[in-house]
Design a protein around this motif. Sequence first.
Motif, PDB file in Angstrom:
ATOM      1  N   TRP A 286     -16.402  -7.901 -42.964  1.00  0.00           N
ATOM      2  CA  TRP A 286     -16.493  -8.894 -44.000  1.00  0.00           C
ATOM      3  C   TRP A 286     -15.597  -9.807 -44.400  1.00  0.00           C
ATOM      4  O   TRP A 286     -15.813  -8.762 -45.431  1.00  0.00           O
TER       5      TRP A 286
ATOM      6  N   THR B 240     -22.727 -22.195 -47.608  1.00  0.00           N
ATOM      7  CA  THR B 240     -24.053 -22.700 -48.009  1.00  0.00           C
ATOM      8  C   THR B 240     -24.530 -21.589 -46.714  1.00  0.00           C
ATOM      9  O   THR B 240     -24.112 -20.283 -46.050  1.00  0.00           O
ATOM     10  N   ASP B 241     -25.497 -20.852 -47.595  1.00  0.00           N
ATOM     11  CA  ASP B 241     -26.391 -20.089 -46.908  1.00  0.00           C
ATOM     12  C   ASP B 241     -27.374 -20.400 -45.679  1.00  0.00           C
ATOM     13  O   ASP B 241     -27.797 -19.399 -45.169  1.00  0.00           O
ATOM     14  N   THR B 242     -26.432 -21.247 -45.087  1.00  0.00           N
ATOM     15  CA  THR B 242     -27.392 -21.417 -43.555  1.00  0.00           C
ATOM     16  C   THR B 242     -26.079 -21.375 -42.434  1.00  0.00           C
ATOM     17  O   THR B 242     -26.098 -22.260 -40.999  1.00  0.00           O
ATOM     18  N   ASP B 243     -24.798 -20.951 -43.193  1.00  0.00           N
ATOM     19  CA  ASP B 243     -23.732 -21.555 -41.590  1.00  0.00           C
ATOM     20  C   ASP B 243     -23.840 -20.786 -40.566  1.00  0.00           C
ATOM     21  O   ASP B 243     -24.573 -19.131 -40.549  1.00  0.00           O
ATOM     22  N   THR B 244     -23.453 -20.585 -39.409  1.00  0.00           N
ATOM     23  CA  THR B 244     -23.700 -20.554 -38.371  1.00  0.00           C
ATOM     24  C   THR B 244     -22.242 -20.068 -37.920  1.00  0.00           C
ATOM     25  O   THR B 244     -20.954 -20.136 -38.276  1.00  0.00           O
ATOM     26  N   GLN B 245     -22.165 -18.126 -37.392  1.00  0.00           N
ATOM     27  CA  GLN B 245     -21.161 -17.780 -37.050  1.00  0.00           C
ATOM     28  C   GLN B 245     -20.309 -18.247 -35.798  1.00  0.00           C
ATOM     29  O   GLN B 245     -21.553 -17.928 -34.678  1.00  0.00           O
ATOM     30  N   TYR B 246     -19.310 -18.779 -35.722  1.00  0.00           N
ATOM     31  CA  TYR B 246     -18.269 -18.676 -34.257  1.00  0.00           C
ATOM     32  C   TYR B 246     -17.298 -17.808 -33.644  1.00  0.00           C
ATOM     33  O   TYR B 246     -16.893 -17.605 -34.590  1.00  0.00           O
TER      34      TYR B 246
ATOM     35  N   TYR C 230     -32.553 -15.645 -40.008  1.00  0.00           N
ATOM     36  CA  TYR C 230     -31.982 -16.885 -39.707  1.00  0.00           C
ATOM     37  C   TYR C 230     -32.284 -16.235 -37.896  1.00  0.00           C
ATOM     38  O   TYR C 230     -31.770 -14.998 -38.248  1.00  0.00           O
TER      39      TYR C 230
ATOM     40  N   TYR D 160     -27.348 -15.757 -28.033  1.00  0.00           N
ATOM     41  CA  TYR D 160     -26.343 -16.455 -28.407  1.00  0.00           C
ATOM     42  C   TYR D 160     -26.107 -15.489 -26.825  1.00  0.00           C
ATOM     43  O   TYR D 160     -26.801 -14.666 -26.090  1.00  0.00           O
TER      44      TYR D 160
ATOM     45  N   ARG E  64     -30.884 -13.947 -45.760  1.00  0.00           N
ATOM     46  CA  ARG E  64     -30.131 -15.783 -45.417  1.00  0.00           C
ATOM     47  C   ARG E  64     -29.786 -15.659 -47.159  1.00  0.00           C
ATOM     48  O   ARG E  64     -28.794 -16.367 -46.909  1.00  0.00           O
TER      49      ARG E  64
END
Lengths: 114, 116
Positions: free
Chosen positions: A48, A98-104, B33, B37, B97
Amino acid sequence: EAGVTQSPTHLIKTRGQQATLRCSPISGHTSVYWYQQALGLGLQFLLWYDEGEERNRGNFPPRFSGRQFPNYSSELNVNALELEDSALYLCASSTGTTDTDTQYFGPGTRLTVL
Amino acid sequence: AQTVTQSQPEMSVQEAETVTLSCTYDTSESDYYLFWYKQPPSRQMILVIRQEAYKQQNATENRFSVNFQKAAKSFSLKISDSQLGDAAMYFCAYRGRWGGSEKLVFGKGMKLTVNP
Protein backbone atom coordinates in the motif's frame (compact mmCIF):
# COMPACT_ATOMS: atom_id res chain seq x y z
CA GLU A 1 -13.72 9.64 -15.62
CA ALA A 2 -10.89 7.25 -16.45
CA GLY A 3 -10.49 4.24 -14.20
CA VAL A 4 -7.37 2.62 -12.84
CA THR A 5 -5.03 1.60 -15.63
CA GLN A 6 -2.28 -0.99 -15.57
CA SER A 7 0.49 -1.92 -17.95
CA PRO A 8 1.48 -4.17 -19.47
CA THR A 9 -1.53 -6.44 -19.87
CA HIS A 10 0.67 -9.50 -20.10
CA LEU A 11 4.28 -10.03 -19.13
CA ILE A 12 6.37 -13.13 -19.73
CA LYS A 13 9.68 -13.54 -17.93
CA THR A 14 12.06 -16.33 -17.05
CA ARG A 15 13.23 -17.42 -13.62
CA GLY A 16 15.73 -15.05 -12.06
CA GLN A 17 14.71 -12.04 -14.14
CA GLN A 18 13.10 -8.87 -12.86
CA ALA A 19 9.57 -7.69 -13.66
CA THR A 20 8.20 -4.16 -13.49
CA LEU A 21 4.48 -3.55 -13.42
CA ARG A 22 2.88 -0.13 -13.62
CA CYS A 23 -0.34 1.38 -12.31
CA SER A 24 -2.04 4.74 -12.79
CA PRO A 25 -4.73 5.55 -10.23
CA ILE A 26 -8.01 7.31 -10.77
CA SER A 27 -7.52 11.06 -10.96
CA GLY A 28 -7.70 12.52 -7.45
CA HIS A 29 -6.78 9.27 -5.74
CA THR A 30 -3.60 9.32 -3.68
CA SER A 31 -3.54 5.74 -2.38
CA VAL A 32 -2.43 2.77 -4.46
CA TYR A 33 -2.67 -0.87 -3.42
CA TRP A 34 -1.16 -3.94 -5.01
CA TYR A 35 -2.65 -7.43 -4.76
CA GLN A 36 -1.51 -10.78 -6.07
CA GLN A 37 -4.13 -13.19 -7.40
CA ALA A 38 -2.44 -16.55 -7.77
CA LEU A 39 -4.27 -19.68 -8.82
CA GLY A 40 -5.61 -21.46 -5.77
CA LEU A 41 -4.44 -18.78 -3.35
CA GLY A 42 -7.02 -16.09 -3.90
CA LEU A 43 -6.22 -12.40 -3.61
CA GLN A 44 -3.38 -11.50 -1.30
CA PHE A 45 -2.47 -7.98 -0.23
CA LEU A 46 1.03 -6.99 -1.32
CA LEU A 47 1.69 -3.28 -0.78
CA TRP A 48 0.00 0.00 0.00
CA TYR A 49 1.36 3.40 -1.01
CA ASP A 50 -0.04 6.76 -0.02
CA GLU A 51 1.38 10.20 -0.73
CA GLY A 52 4.59 8.66 -2.03
CA GLU A 53 5.28 6.53 1.03
CA GLU A 54 4.97 2.80 1.61
CA ARG A 55 2.36 2.51 4.37
CA ASN A 56 1.94 -1.21 4.72
CA ARG A 57 3.04 -4.46 3.13
CA GLY A 58 1.70 -7.97 3.16
CA ASN A 59 3.48 -11.19 3.94
CA PHE A 60 5.73 -11.23 0.89
CA PRO A 61 9.53 -11.41 0.64
CA PRO A 62 11.60 -8.25 0.15
CA ARG A 63 12.15 -9.03 -3.53
CA PHE A 64 8.64 -7.62 -3.97
CA SER A 65 9.03 -3.88 -3.81
CA GLY A 66 7.66 -0.78 -5.37
CA ARG A 67 7.33 2.94 -5.29
CA GLN A 68 4.86 5.71 -5.82
CA PHE A 69 5.68 8.71 -7.95
CA PRO A 70 4.74 12.38 -7.36
CA ASN A 71 1.81 11.99 -9.79
CA TYR A 72 0.60 9.07 -7.59
CA SER A 73 1.24 6.42 -10.21
CA SER A 74 3.03 3.36 -8.92
CA GLU A 75 5.44 0.65 -9.91
CA LEU A 76 5.65 -2.87 -8.56
CA ASN A 77 9.03 -4.55 -8.96
CA VAL A 78 9.60 -8.23 -8.51
CA ASN A 79 13.23 -9.31 -8.43
CA ALA A 80 14.73 -12.76 -8.83
CA LEU A 81 11.51 -14.12 -10.28
CA GLU A 82 10.38 -17.57 -9.21
CA LEU A 83 7.88 -19.85 -10.91
CA GLU A 84 5.35 -19.32 -8.12
CA ASP A 85 5.31 -15.58 -8.84
CA SER A 86 3.14 -16.35 -11.86
CA ALA A 87 -0.14 -14.64 -11.09
CA LEU A 88 -2.49 -11.82 -11.92
CA TYR A 89 -1.32 -8.63 -10.24
CA LEU A 90 -4.08 -6.19 -9.48
CA CYS A 91 -3.68 -2.56 -8.61
CA ALA A 92 -6.36 -0.57 -6.82
CA SER A 93 -6.65 3.08 -5.90
CA SER A 94 -8.64 5.07 -3.39
CA THR A 95 -8.94 8.64 -2.19
CA GLY A 96 -7.09 7.81 1.00
CA THR A 97 -8.62 10.85 2.65
CA THR A 98 -11.16 9.28 4.95
CA ASP A 99 -11.69 6.00 6.66
CA THR A 100 -14.63 5.25 4.42
CA ASP A 101 -12.96 5.21 1.04
CA THR A 102 -13.44 2.35 -1.38
CA GLN A 103 -10.77 0.68 -3.48
CA TYR A 104 -11.30 0.60 -7.24
CA PHE A 105 -9.38 -1.92 -9.26
CA GLY A 106 -7.55 -1.91 -12.56
CA PRO A 107 -7.71 -4.72 -15.13
CA GLY A 108 -4.53 -6.38 -13.88
CA THR A 109 -1.23 -7.55 -15.32
CA ARG A 110 -0.83 -11.24 -16.00
CA LEU A 111 2.74 -12.23 -15.12
CA THR A 112 3.98 -15.57 -16.36
CA VAL A 113 7.33 -16.87 -15.17
CA LEU A 114 8.86 -19.65 -17.26
CA ALA B 1 -6.05 -11.65 11.92
CA GLN B 2 -9.22 -11.25 9.95
CA THR B 3 -10.46 -14.04 7.73
CA VAL B 4 -13.19 -14.24 5.13
CA THR B 5 -14.82 -17.51 4.12
CA GLN B 6 -16.89 -18.27 1.06
CA SER B 7 -17.92 -21.86 1.47
CA GLN B 8 -19.58 -22.37 -1.91
CA PRO B 9 -17.03 -22.46 -4.73
CA GLU B 10 -19.67 -22.52 -7.46
CA MET B 11 -23.35 -21.78 -7.94
CA SER B 12 -25.70 -21.56 -10.88
CA VAL B 13 -28.96 -19.71 -11.39
CA GLN B 14 -31.53 -19.41 -14.13
CA GLU B 15 -31.88 -16.10 -15.87
CA ALA B 16 -34.47 -13.87 -14.12
CA GLU B 17 -34.27 -15.93 -10.92
CA THR B 18 -32.85 -14.91 -7.55
CA VAL B 19 -29.65 -16.26 -6.07
CA THR B 20 -27.94 -15.74 -2.71
CA LEU B 21 -24.19 -15.93 -2.22
CA SER B 22 -22.94 -16.57 1.29
CA CYS B 23 -19.96 -15.14 3.14
CA THR B 24 -18.80 -15.34 6.72
CA TYR B 25 -15.93 -13.51 8.34
CA ASP B 26 -14.01 -13.45 11.54
CA THR B 27 -12.75 -10.32 13.27
CA SER B 28 -12.25 -8.87 16.71
CA GLU B 29 -12.84 -5.32 15.46
CA SER B 30 -16.15 -3.59 16.05
CA ASP B 31 -15.97 -1.16 13.15
CA TYR B 32 -15.24 -2.32 9.64
CA TYR B 33 -16.48 -2.47 6.08
CA LEU B 34 -17.63 -5.38 3.98
CA PHE B 35 -17.67 -5.52 0.21
CA TRP B 36 -18.79 -7.69 -2.63
CA TYR B 37 -16.71 -7.49 -5.79
CA LYS B 38 -17.35 -9.29 -9.06
CA GLN B 39 -14.65 -10.38 -11.48
CA PRO B 40 -15.93 -11.31 -14.95
CA PRO B 41 -13.70 -13.15 -17.44
CA SER B 42 -12.26 -9.77 -18.43
CA ARG B 43 -10.49 -9.91 -15.01
CA GLN B 44 -11.56 -6.39 -14.00
CA MET B 45 -12.56 -6.42 -10.34
CA ILE B 46 -15.78 -4.43 -10.07
CA LEU B 47 -17.34 -3.18 -6.85
CA VAL B 48 -20.88 -4.50 -6.46
CA ILE B 49 -21.91 -3.26 -3.04
CA ARG B 50 -20.50 -1.98 0.25
CA GLN B 51 -21.74 -2.26 3.83
CA GLU B 52 -20.57 -0.28 6.85
CA ALA B 53 -20.66 -2.43 9.98
CA TYR B 54 -21.92 0.44 12.12
CA LYS B 55 -25.02 0.76 9.95
CA GLN B 56 -27.83 -1.63 10.79
CA GLN B 57 -29.63 -1.05 7.52
CA ASN B 58 -28.71 -3.51 4.80
CA ALA B 59 -27.15 -1.96 1.70
CA THR B 60 -28.91 -2.19 -1.66
CA GLU B 61 -27.82 -1.31 -5.18
CA ASN B 62 -30.51 -1.89 -7.78
CA ARG B 63 -30.83 -5.69 -8.15
CA PHE B 64 -28.15 -6.34 -5.54
CA SER B 65 -28.80 -6.39 -1.81
CA VAL B 66 -27.08 -7.76 1.24
CA ASN B 67 -28.16 -9.50 4.40
CA PHE B 68 -25.72 -8.33 7.04
CA GLN B 69 -25.87 -10.19 10.35
CA LYS B 70 -23.19 -8.63 12.54
CA ALA B 71 -23.60 -10.94 15.52
CA ALA B 72 -23.36 -14.00 13.28
CA LYS B 73 -20.56 -12.39 11.22
CA SER B 74 -22.45 -13.19 8.09
CA PHE B 75 -22.67 -11.10 4.92
CA SER B 76 -24.65 -12.62 2.08
CA LEU B 77 -25.35 -11.10 -1.33
CA LYS B 78 -28.72 -11.48 -3.02
CA ILE B 79 -28.96 -10.98 -6.76
CA SER B 80 -32.51 -10.52 -8.00
CA ASP B 81 -33.68 -10.94 -11.59
CA SER B 82 -30.36 -12.52 -12.56
CA GLN B 83 -28.96 -11.52 -15.93
CA LEU B 84 -26.44 -13.21 -18.19
CA GLY B 85 -24.03 -10.37 -17.46
CA ASP B 86 -24.02 -11.33 -13.78
CA ALA B 87 -21.97 -14.42 -14.58
CA ALA B 88 -18.61 -13.90 -12.88
CA MET B 89 -16.44 -14.75 -9.90
CA TYR B 90 -17.78 -13.03 -6.81
CA PHE B 91 -15.50 -12.10 -3.95
CA CYS B 92 -16.47 -11.10 -0.47
CA ALA B 93 -13.97 -8.74 1.18
CA TYR B 94 -13.33 -7.18 4.59
CA ARG B 95 -11.60 -3.97 5.50
CA GLY B 96 -10.98 -2.58 8.94
CA ARG B 97 -12.15 0.97 9.53
CA TRP B 98 -9.22 2.47 11.33
CA GLY B 99 -5.74 3.51 10.25
CA GLY B 100 -3.45 0.63 9.42
CA SER B 101 -6.34 -1.55 8.33
CA GLU B 102 -6.63 -0.28 4.80
CA LYS B 103 -5.90 -3.58 3.09
CA LEU B 104 -8.75 -5.69 1.82
CA VAL B 105 -8.98 -9.28 3.03
CA PHE B 106 -10.69 -11.44 0.42
CA GLY B 107 -12.51 -14.72 0.45
CA LYS B 108 -11.53 -17.39 -2.07
CA GLY B 109 -14.34 -16.40 -4.40
CA MET B 110 -17.37 -18.10 -5.86
CA LYS B 111 -18.09 -18.74 -9.52
CA LEU B 112 -21.63 -17.83 -10.54
CA THR B 113 -23.07 -19.25 -13.73
CA VAL B 114 -26.27 -17.79 -15.18
CA ASN B 115 -28.21 -20.16 -17.42
CA PRO B 116 -30.46 -18.76 -20.18
